[in-house]
Design a protein around this motif. Structure first.
Motif, PDB file in Angstrom:
ATOM      1  N   LEU A 278      42.664  35.635  46.422  1.00  0.00           N
ATOM      2  CA  LEU A 278      41.771  36.790  46.536  1.00  0.00           C
ATOM      3  C   LEU A 278      40.343  36.275  46.567  1.00  0.00           C
ATOM      4  CD1 LEU A 278      43.386  39.079  43.807  1.00  0.00           C
ATOM      5  CD2 LEU A 278      43.785  39.149  46.275  1.00  0.00           C
TER       6      LEU A 278
ATOM      7  N   ALA B 137      34.896  39.335  47.088  1.00  0.00           N
ATOM      8  CA  ALA B 137      34.450  40.525  46.350  1.00  0.00           C
ATOM      9  C   ALA B 137      33.790  40.097  45.039  1.00  0.00           C
ATOM     10  CB  ALA B 137      35.629  41.455  46.073  1.00  0.00           C
TER      11      ALA B 137
ATOM     12  N   SER C  30      44.156  45.019  46.829  1.00  0.00           N
ATOM     13  CA  SER C  30      43.229  45.357  47.916  1.00  0.00           C
ATOM     14  C   SER C  30      44.070  45.889  49.065  1.00  0.00           C
ATOM     15  CB  SER C  30      42.419  44.130  48.348  1.00  0.00           C
ATOM     16  OG  SER C  30      43.280  43.095  48.793  1.00  0.00           O
TER      17      SER C  30
ATOM     18  N   HIS D   4      40.911  45.308  35.708  1.00  0.00           N
ATOM     19  CA  HIS D   4      39.949  44.701  36.625  1.00  0.00           C
ATOM     20  C   HIS D   4      39.244  43.519  35.977  1.00  0.00           C
ATOM     21  CE1 HIS D   4      37.056  47.197  34.325  1.00  0.00           C
ATOM     22  NE2 HIS D   4      36.198  46.225  34.634  1.00  0.00           N
TER      23      HIS D   4
ATOM     24  N   TYR E  12      37.417  42.777  41.210  1.00  0.00           N
ATOM     25  CA  TYR E  12      38.793  42.934  41.670  1.00  0.00           C
ATOM     26  C   TYR E  12      39.516  43.886  40.724  1.00  0.00           C
ATOM     27  CZ  TYR E  12      37.706  38.848  44.496  1.00  0.00           C
ATOM     28  OH  TYR E  12      37.124  37.976  45.386  1.00  0.00           O
TER      29      TYR E  12
END
Length: 541
Positions: free
Chosen positions: A131, A134, A107, A72, A137
């Protein structure tokens, strides 16, 4: 982010391991274990992305074989956009009853699978859409139901989208600063746009950013940059320049008056150079009115009007000496006129006269212009070519006829007479000439970027772009078209080659060396040419 996962060396890799000179950093997690194999470039079947073999020789897999493999990163802003590239290579030669298959999820709407890495083959998976939205991730790899082995991954790259919406720098400023870089051989990483993006502005530059207008260069600091030669005329074309620092270099020659063209200039520092002569009064006037901060210290040969006056304290003695010198000069001048008249008469009978509207120079003036033939910039069959400066600070090229020249006086007459009647923006311009006794010289406009042959040489590090090559070809074509179709009678150059194509400070091409050219009235006249001419080994089409 660009990570080498499972590294056993804990080292950073880049070129020569990576052919694209990407930087790969080691990364590990307590939830992973390493897998390794011995692998060299020739063993690995690569794809377009070509991650290094040393990176692809290691991988990570979860310690708990039934758990997913996770990675992440956190976003700085919820609106940031990212593209992810994942690189796989099976580092274990699996048995017939073993399989490694897994799915990947970033996701809910960004997943792929099933994925089966191949042994010693690079596979790359990447996101086609960014992406975003958020603050964290997480990339997750989970083995499929039928897989006997857990997932692996060898390397991962995460690219963040940068907004380069800033306008490009004014084109004239780009051309000018590039000419300055080439003229002085500036040893800095000056690449791309000089002013943009602002965070990556060229070292030593500052620029103005004014709304919808393109950025302009307002400050140039080349202090302690090892600069040599004279102050380049291109500097006068940075019309928005406010600060110019050329201090602590080895610049020579005069402090040019063309710097006064920089109307926005507020600071000019040329301390600690080798400049000579008088500081232009225009710059002194601006300094006195506080519109320009002028620094000229530590230039032993450079002086202002006031400082030069202070050095002349013995006025009566100097006046007496000056009077004697004037008398001697008058007597010498009278004798020279008498002698020149005789020589000129003899030469006119022997060789014919050379009539021109261009400026004539004496041999003494040629010596002053070239600083006693200090700097050679070229040499050909005609003789040597020197760089020079006129009294108005204009740079020129001076071609001197060699006494041993195979082409001699006829070439001198031919070149001078042709240049007197031929005028075109893609042909070299004649400023003047010297025809004094046995001294023959032609004074041309100075071409700051030399000749085309120098730029095509393998030793030249500044490779011409295709646009520059095309523009040069078009310029040469225009010049030849004028010679062949615009002149009456037409003129055949007969020695066109890269070294006879000169380039000015803006890389505009001009054809030079007309010494072997020939004018033909029509096709029937060409039979009088009975021997080859031009460069040995070269035959023009």
């Amino acid at each position: 982010m660009r990570y080498d996962l499972g590294s056993i060396t804990n080292l950073e890799y880049r070129y020569k391991d990576d052919v694209y000179d990407r930087i790969w950093l080691p990364y590990e997690s307590s939830d992973w274990r390493r897998l390794t194999t011995s692998l060299i470039n020739d063993d690995l079947v690569q794809n377009t992305y070509k991650p290094p073999a040393i990176v692809m020789s290691t991988a990570v897999t979860p310690i708990n074989a039934t758990a997913p493999l996770q990675f992440h990163w956190d976003a700085d802003d919820v609106n940031d956009q990212y593209y992810v590239y994942r690189h796989f290579n099976e580092v274990e030669e699996l048995a017939a009853n073993e399989t490694r298959t897994f799915n990947m999820i970033v996701s809910a709407d960004n997943w792929y699978g099933p994925m089966t890495p191949q042994f010693k083959v690079t596979n790359t998976l990447f996101s086609t859409k960014p992406l975003t939205g958020a603050t964290r991730y997480q990339v997750s790899f989970s083995k499929t139901k039928n897989s006997t082995l857990p997932p692996i991954i060898n390397a991962i790259e995460v690219y963040k989208v940068k907004d380069f919406s800033q306008l490009e720098t004014e084109l004239d400023d780009v051309d000018t600063i590039t000419n300055i870089k080439n003229a002085y051989g500036v040893a800095r990483n000056w690449q791309g746009d000089p002013c943009g993006p602002a965070k990556y502005m060229w070292e030593g530059l500052n620029c103005s950013f004014n709304g919808l207008n393109p950025p302009r260069i307002t400050s140039l600091n080349l202090s302690s940059s090892g600069l040599t030669g004279q102050i380049h005329y291109s500097l006068s074309k940075l019309t928005m320049l406010q600060y110019l620092d050329l201090s602590n270099n080895s610049l020579n020659g005069p402090l040019p008056v063309f710097l006064n063209k920089l109307e926005s200039l507020k600071v000019l520092n040329v301390d600690m150079n080798k400049l000579t002569g008088l500081v232009p009064p225009e710059l002194l006037d601006r300094s006195k009115t506080d519109s320009l901060s002028l620094s000229v210290d530590d230039n032993p040969g450079l002086c202002t009007t006031e400082s030069c006056g202070k050095k002349s304290s013995h006025v009566p003695l100097i006046a007496s000496i000056s009077a004697i010198i004037v008398v001697i000069l008058l007597l010498s001048f009278g004798f020279w006129i008498f002698r020149r008249h005789k020589v000129t008469s003899r030469n006119s009978k022997k060789r014919g006269s050379l009539i021109s509207k261009q400026q004539t120079f004496s041999y003494t003036e040629i010596l002053n212009i070239t600083n006693n033939f200090k700097t050679i910039v070229g040499e050909g069959g005609f003789g040597k070519v020197y760089v020079g400066v006129l009294q108005n600070h204009t740079q020129v090229a001076v071609k001197i006829l060699s006494p041993s020249s195979m082409q001699g006086y006829k070439e001198f007459q031919s070149e001078a007479q042709l240049l007197m009647i031929v005028h075109h923006r893609n042909l070299v311009s004649l400023i003047g000439y010297c025809d004094e006794d046995e001294i023959k010289a032609l004074v041309y406009e100075y071409m700051a970027n030399g000749n085309l042959q120098q730029h095509l040489s393998v030793k030249n590090t500044n490779i011409l772009t295709w646009n520059e090559r095309l523009n040069i070809a078009v310029d040469v074509a225009h010049g030849l078209d004028y010679l062949h179709n615009g002149c009456k009678p037409p003129i055949m150059h007969r020695d066109l080659k890269p070294s006879n194509i000169l380039l000015d400070e803006n890389m505009h091409a001009k054809i030079a060396d007309f010494g072997l050219s020939r004018a033909f009235g029509d096709d029937s006249d060409s039979h009088i040419l009975t021997h080859p001419a031009g460069t040995l080994g070269y035959a023009d089409p």
